[in-house]
Design an enzyme around this catalytic site. Sequence first.
Site, PDB file in Angstrom:
ATOM      1  N   ARG A 259       0.775  -1.310   0.181  1.00  0.00           N
ATOM      2  CA  ARG A 259      -0.011  -0.177  -0.002  1.00  0.00           C
ATOM      3  C   ARG A 259       0.971   1.332   0.071  1.00  0.00           C
ATOM      4  NH1 ARG A 259      -4.256   0.000   3.614  1.00  0.00           N
ATOM      5  NH2 ARG A 259      -4.427  -2.296   3.528  1.00  0.00           N
TER       6      ARG A 259
ATOM      7  N   LYS B 217       3.851 -19.324   7.988  1.00  0.00           N
ATOM      8  CA  LYS B 217       3.201 -19.935   9.257  1.00  0.00           C
ATOM      9  C   LYS B 217       2.819 -18.435   9.936  1.00  0.00           C
ATOM     10  CE  LYS B 217       5.674 -20.839  13.099  1.00  0.00           C
ATOM     11  NZ  LYS B 217       6.240 -19.654  13.617  1.00  0.00           N
TER      12      LYS B 217
ATOM     13  N   HIS C 285      10.094 -22.927   7.959  1.00  0.00           N
ATOM     14  CA  HIS C 285      11.854 -22.680   7.570  1.00  0.00           C
ATOM     15  C   HIS C 285      12.671 -23.436   8.250  1.00  0.00           C
ATOM     16  CE1 HIS C 285      11.754 -20.228  11.279  1.00  0.00           C
ATOM     17  NE2 HIS C 285      13.249 -20.307  10.990  1.00  0.00           N
TER      18      HIS C 285
ATOM     19  N   LYS D   6      16.819 -25.851   6.832  1.00  0.00           N
ATOM     20  CA  LYS D   6      18.033 -25.574   7.576  1.00  0.00           C
ATOM     21  C   LYS D   6      19.003 -27.147   7.090  1.00  0.00           C
ATOM     22  CE  LYS D   6      16.365 -22.865  11.434  1.00  0.00           C
ATOM     23  NZ  LYS D   6      16.916 -21.811  11.678  1.00  0.00           N
TER      24      LYS D   6
ATOM     25  N   GLU E 233      15.818 -20.673  22.678  1.00  0.00           N
ATOM     26  CA  GLU E 233      16.054 -19.388  22.047  1.00  0.00           C
ATOM     27  C   GLU E 233      16.580 -18.528  23.142  1.00  0.00           C
ATOM     28  OE1 GLU E 233      13.807 -17.824  18.469  1.00  0.00           O
ATOM     29  OE2 GLU E 233      12.378 -18.762  19.728  1.00  0.00           O
TER      30      GLU E 233
ATOM     31  N   ASP F 221       3.550 -21.279  18.057  1.00  0.00           N
ATOM     32  CA  ASP F 221       4.786 -20.500  17.502  1.00  0.00           C
ATOM     33  C   ASP F 221       5.822 -21.688  17.055  1.00  0.00           C
ATOM     34  OD1 ASP F 221       6.122 -18.252  16.504  1.00  0.00           O
ATOM     35  OD2 ASP F 221       7.346 -18.219  18.212  1.00  0.00           O
TER      36      ASP F 221
ATOM     37  N   HIS G 267       7.566 -26.168  14.109  1.00  0.00           N
ATOM     38  CA  HIS G 267       8.995 -26.796  13.755  1.00  0.00           C
ATOM     39  C   HIS G 267       9.461 -27.874  14.669  1.00  0.00           C
ATOM     40  CE1 HIS G 267       9.171 -23.047  12.221  1.00  0.00           C
ATOM     41  NE2 HIS G 267       9.496 -22.091  13.020  1.00  0.00           N
TER      42      HIS G 267
HETATM   43  C1  BG6 Z   1       9.631 -18.656  14.090  1.00  0.00           C
HETATM   44  C2  BG6 Z   1       8.978 -18.069  15.101  1.00  0.00           C
HETATM   45  O1  BG6 Z   1       9.005 -19.314  13.306  1.00  0.00           O
HETATM   46  O2  BG6 Z   1      10.875 -19.027  14.291  1.00  0.00           O
HETATM   47  C3  BG6 Z   1       9.714 -17.183  16.464  1.00  0.00           C
HETATM   48  O3  BG6 Z   1       7.824 -17.385  14.751  1.00  0.00           O
HETATM   49  C4  BG6 Z   1      11.474 -17.814  16.323  1.00  0.00           C
HETATM   50  O4  BG6 Z   1       9.349 -17.014  17.337  1.00  0.00           O
HETATM   51  C5  BG6 Z   1      11.949 -18.278  15.147  1.00  0.00           C
HETATM   52  O5  BG6 Z   1      12.001 -16.779  16.970  1.00  0.00           O
HETATM   53  C6  BG6 Z   1      13.257 -19.038  15.321  1.00  0.00           C
HETATM   54  O6  BG6 Z   1      13.947 -19.341  13.986  1.00  0.00           O
HETATM   55  P1  BG6 Z   1      15.445 -19.366  14.075  1.00  0.00           P
HETATM   56  O7  BG6 Z   1      15.548 -19.991  12.285  1.00  0.00           O
HETATM   57  O8  BG6 Z   1      16.045 -18.023  14.329  1.00  0.00           O
HETATM   58  O9  BG6 Z   1      15.760 -20.631  14.757  1.00  0.00           O
END
Ligand code: BG6
Length: 516
Positions: A69, A175, A205, A209, A243, A262, A267
């Site tokens: 936009r 996602k 994603h 990896k 994390e 999340d 994952h």
């Molecule tokens: C995302 C989550 O899918 O993956 C985030 O929404 C998270 O909360 C992230 O921080 C972690 O991805 P990576 O590749 O940094 O481990």
Amino acid sequence: MADGGELIIDSRYLQTCEIPTQGRRVEPFTLVIMGGGGDLSQRKLIPSNFHLFHENELPEVFSILAFDRLDLDDAGYRAVIEEAVKRSDADAFDKAAWDLFSRHLFYVRGVFENDESFEGLKGRIEQISVPTSKGTRDVIYYMAVPPEVVSLAVEKMKAHDLCKGAFKTRIVIEKPFGEDRASAARLNRMITGAFDENQVYRIDHYLAKEPVDNILFFRFSNTIFEEVWNRRYVDNVQITVAEDIGIEHRGAFYEKAGVVRDIVQNHLLQILSLVCMEAPIGFVPEFIRDEKARIVRSIRPVDAEYIDRFVVRGQYEPGTIGDREVPGYRGEPNVSPSSITPTFFAGKFLVDNLRWAGVPFYLRTGKRLPRRVTEICIQFKRLPLRLFGRTCDVLEPNVLFLTIQPDEKIALRFLVKYPFAANQLYTVRMDFSYEEAFKTPPHEAYERILLDVVKGDLTLFVREDTIEEMWEVVDPINRRWESRTPPDFPNYRAGTWGPPAAEQLMAQESRAWLTV
Ligand code: BG6
């Protein structure tokens, strides 16, 4: 190994597998980024495309068309994005390459509610896209927009014949895919009403990896591991996605999502299915996706009583990470001061099939843990003998560690006799590091994702049925937790490994969390 322990890469040992390459051509394409001015485009999508271009991975003819936009034209968009790409990696920014790349960038202004915007989009795609060798115009829609906008955009795309008719299309969806099984099913119905399932690329994603992708290769190419990869030899499996970051600027999103939506639903369950799956009968995306789907369906459903006993939730309070003081979750922007959203999860799952019956899978993830690490630990059973007597009557078990990040490593822990002692065992570790062996630093997952979409390879993307089944696994947990206010939140200090209940979960089964 050489004497110094260095792995010598000898090309005699580099085997190229006959993985079918059909459908992996790189033909001219137009990538339409819905929300092309936003954060994801600036941080990931455009920098990744630029890097692929730099590495000669993209075809000569391609266009990237941002739909957003903001009031910009092509030149304005190129300028905005150039700044963003410089920010993402200032040292490596190659101005000459950027000037070549940016000629492929285009912009069309539009709003998702407006029909004229979609006519404008269509006109622009027609104008800039170049036919492939088969005469089709290949268009990839990347939905870099909030989940609530996806449905609206797809409805409009369908109404304006942007999905199946005029162009040969694919759609890439980030996602979170829904917030429970019912909403994911609705979203699936809507998307597959506009596109065929084999045009739909649902991203996780983590699957892009390199060490995650390696799980399949490692498992099914090594006799010494595959033969013991089952309930007869494996005591338990632990998968950790830890994390050290908090929720960053995503308070509003995270409040609604929480850790299960999340990380666990996607994952963690995807990694679990790669660890557990049977060998597919070939490297065809459907065969691999079938095997993964079987695992998700074999996860034993959990009920309220089980959840209370074997699943742990946590939320971080203020604490210290490294030498930095950090706020608690309830003190983050856009988070309620009495929030009950969990930021930590630990739980035990069982996979009811012949290979895994009775083997516990412990899954753990959290924000603001002491360090960033994603790791799979396969702990093997102890040998059933008492040869070593009282000095060593509890032998340390063998453990295989597959470390996904930040280091990309595989380590094996085993016992040796301590030198010159008659009766002592010593635990040692044998390490393999991708970076040391192949001199390659970790790759950006988005590059792999984009390249696979461009090539039309669905292997790493989550199928319609599987995404719903994954929700089925976690829905009872969200329902249980959302219906009962946790009495102890916040219950772990930032910079620690979660609430005490996470340790108790393991202790009650005479086990402990492992780490390499
Ligand atoms: C995302 C989550 O899918 O993956 C985030 O929404 C998270 O909360 C992230 O921080 C972690 O991805 P990576 O590749 O940094 O481990």
